[in-house]
Design a protein around this motif. Structure first.
Motif, short mmCIF file in Angstrom:
data_model
loop_
_atom_site.label_atom_id
_atom_site.label_comp_id
_atom_site.label_asym_id
_atom_site.label_seq_id
_atom_site.Cartn_x
_atom_site.Cartn_y
_atom_site.Cartn_z
N GLU A 86 0.83 -1.19 0.00
CA GLU A 86 0.00 0.00 0.00
C GLU A 86 0.87 1.24 0.00
O GLU A 86 2.02 1.23 0.43
CB GLU A 86 -0.90 -0.02 1.24
CG GLU A 86 -1.86 -1.19 1.27
CD GLU A 86 -2.69 -1.20 2.53
OE1 GLU A 86 -2.55 -0.25 3.33
OE2 GLU A 86 -3.46 -2.15 2.72
N LYS A 87 0.29 2.34 -0.45
CA LYS A 87 1.05 3.58 -0.62
C LYS A 87 1.71 4.03 0.67
O LYS A 87 2.90 4.30 0.72
CB LYS A 87 0.13 4.67 -1.16
CG LYS A 87 0.85 5.97 -1.48
CD LYS A 87 -0.09 6.95 -2.14
CE LYS A 87 0.65 8.24 -2.49
NZ LYS A 87 -0.23 9.21 -3.15
N ASN A 88 0.96 4.06 1.76
CA ASN A 88 1.52 4.52 3.02
C ASN A 88 2.62 3.60 3.52
O ASN A 88 3.60 4.04 4.12
CB ASN A 88 0.41 4.64 4.08
CG ASN A 88 -0.54 5.78 3.79
OD1 ASN A 88 -0.16 6.72 3.09
ND2 ASN A 88 -1.75 5.70 4.32
N ASN A 89 2.48 2.30 3.30
CA ASN A 89 3.48 1.35 3.76
C ASN A 89 4.82 1.57 3.06
O ASN A 89 5.87 1.47 3.68
CB ASN A 89 3.01 -0.08 3.55
CG ASN A 89 1.93 -0.48 4.53
OD1 ASN A 89 1.73 0.20 5.53
ND2 ASN A 89 1.21 -1.55 4.24
N ALA A 90 4.79 1.86 1.78
CA ALA A 90 6.04 2.10 1.05
C ALA A 90 6.72 3.35 1.58
O ALA A 90 7.94 3.36 1.78
CB ALA A 90 5.75 2.23 -0.44
N ASP A 91 5.95 4.40 1.81
CA ASP A 91 6.54 5.63 2.35
C ASP A 91 7.15 5.38 3.74
O ASP A 91 8.26 5.83 4.03
CB ASP A 91 5.47 6.72 2.46
CG ASP A 91 5.05 7.25 1.09
OD1 ASP A 91 5.88 7.18 0.17
OD2 ASP A 91 3.91 7.72 0.96
#
Length: 338
Positions: free
Chosen positions: A2-7
């Motif tokens: 997910e987007k937040n996890n990558a960040d």
């Protein structure tokens, strides 16, 4: 992911100081490379995050990785690597370079303690990839690594151009003094995995460092002096007679000695007494070096013209390959110490 996890993942690498050079006093240190999350320019894809989690799709130098392991060994405090401690001229210090601590911890003390326990498990656990090369004399911690080079997954075939084997760790595990990384690119013998190729090199470096630095050994005389039972008296320790007497005197140990000669052996003749027995060294004959330390054994054997091969790192001589009393004529002789 997910987007937040990558960040979050990439930001966490920043907290570890893995995305910046170490700043060591050496020209040419490259910048680490990490892809920006979801950047088309960096070629971010749906598989980038899991690949990064096992060390692919990023580049850092061995020293930059070692600095991270050193911080784990240092309870989470990241120290800047350096080459020079001080400059001296004729024994006089002209300039000292202070040790630099990078601001901030790489993780909480609780998290670091868990990481240390896992790295120790790599060596201590029967399932660990370094278990086969654990040491009986000290404990070390670390992680084996094996990377595929030139990996290509084509339509009908997967190609790998080679492997890169590594082991990064520190020792002694409970109170680290040294951190070390060994990296071997495209190994050609002994295997391809880090535990097969890089770990033996790490272990040999650690053995030699441990054997040469007395500060790494635990203090053995910080408790009240015990009363020695007969089974604890030195027995079959051999060496130069004057040295044996000096050591016994240092420890206030009485002994019986009426013989004469440069070389002797200790015997515990009764529950509370020691005897120094002369050991004869004949001319042009292979001497008996059993029970001697390496220094005395090498001195005697090499002075008889023998070519000495040593098996072991420290201790006293347990075995010698040529029977004492054999005529010495320049043979090769193996001795095992332990």
């Amino acid at each position: 992911g997910e987007k937040n996890n990558a960040d979050k993942y990439v930001n966490r690498l920043h907290d570890f100081f893995l995305d910046v050079p170490t700043g060591i006093e050496m020209n040419g240190e490259p910048e680490p490379y990490f892809k920006k999350p979801y950047s088309q320019e960096d070629g971010w894809s749906g598989t980038t995050l899991p690949w990064m989690a096992i060390g692919y799709e990023l580049t850092i130098t061995p020293l930059q990785l070692l600095a991270f392991y050193n911080a784990v060994a240092n309870d989470g405090v990241y120290m800047k690597p350096y080459l020079v401690n001080e400059i001296q001229r004729y024994g006089i210090t002209l300039k000292k370079y202070p040790v630099t601590e990078v601001k901030g911890r790489i993780a909480s003390k609780k998290a670091i303690a868990k990481a240390q326990k896992m790295l120790e498990g790599v060596v201590d656990s029967v399932w660990g990839t370094a278990y086969s090369l654990r040491s009986a004399n000290y404990r070390y911690a670390g992680k084996t690594g094996t990377a595929q080079l030139g990996y290509q997954r084509l339509e009908n075939i997967t190609k790998v151009k080679g492997y890169q084997a590594s082991f990064a760790g520190y020792f002694p595990a409970s109170n680290p003094v040294y951190s070390c990384i060994v990296l071997i690119s495209k190994p050609k013998v002994a295997g391809t995995f880090g535990g097969q190729v890089a770990l033996p090199v790490f272990r040999e470096i650690a053995d030699k460092a441990f054997a040469s630095k007395l500060e790494l050994y635990p203090v053995v005389n910080d408790a009240p002096r015990p009363v020695l039972a007969s089974g604890n008296l030195p027995d079959f320790d051999a060496g130069y007679t004057k040295d044996l007497k000096k050591v016994l005197k240092k420890f206030d140990m009485d002994y019986y000695y009426r013989a004469s000669g440069d070389w002797s052996v200790l015997h515990a003749t009764s529950p509370d007494s020691l005897k120094i027995v002369m050991r004869t060294v004949g001319d042009n004959l292979v001497p008996n070096v059993l029970g001697m330390g390496l220094r005395d054994a090498l001195y005697l054997l090499e002075n008889k013209g023998l070519k000495v091969k040593v098996n072991g790192n420290y201790g006293k001589v347990k075995q010698q390959s040529i029977r004492p009393g054999t005529k010495a004529n320049g043979q090769n002789i193996w001795i095992r110490i332990g």
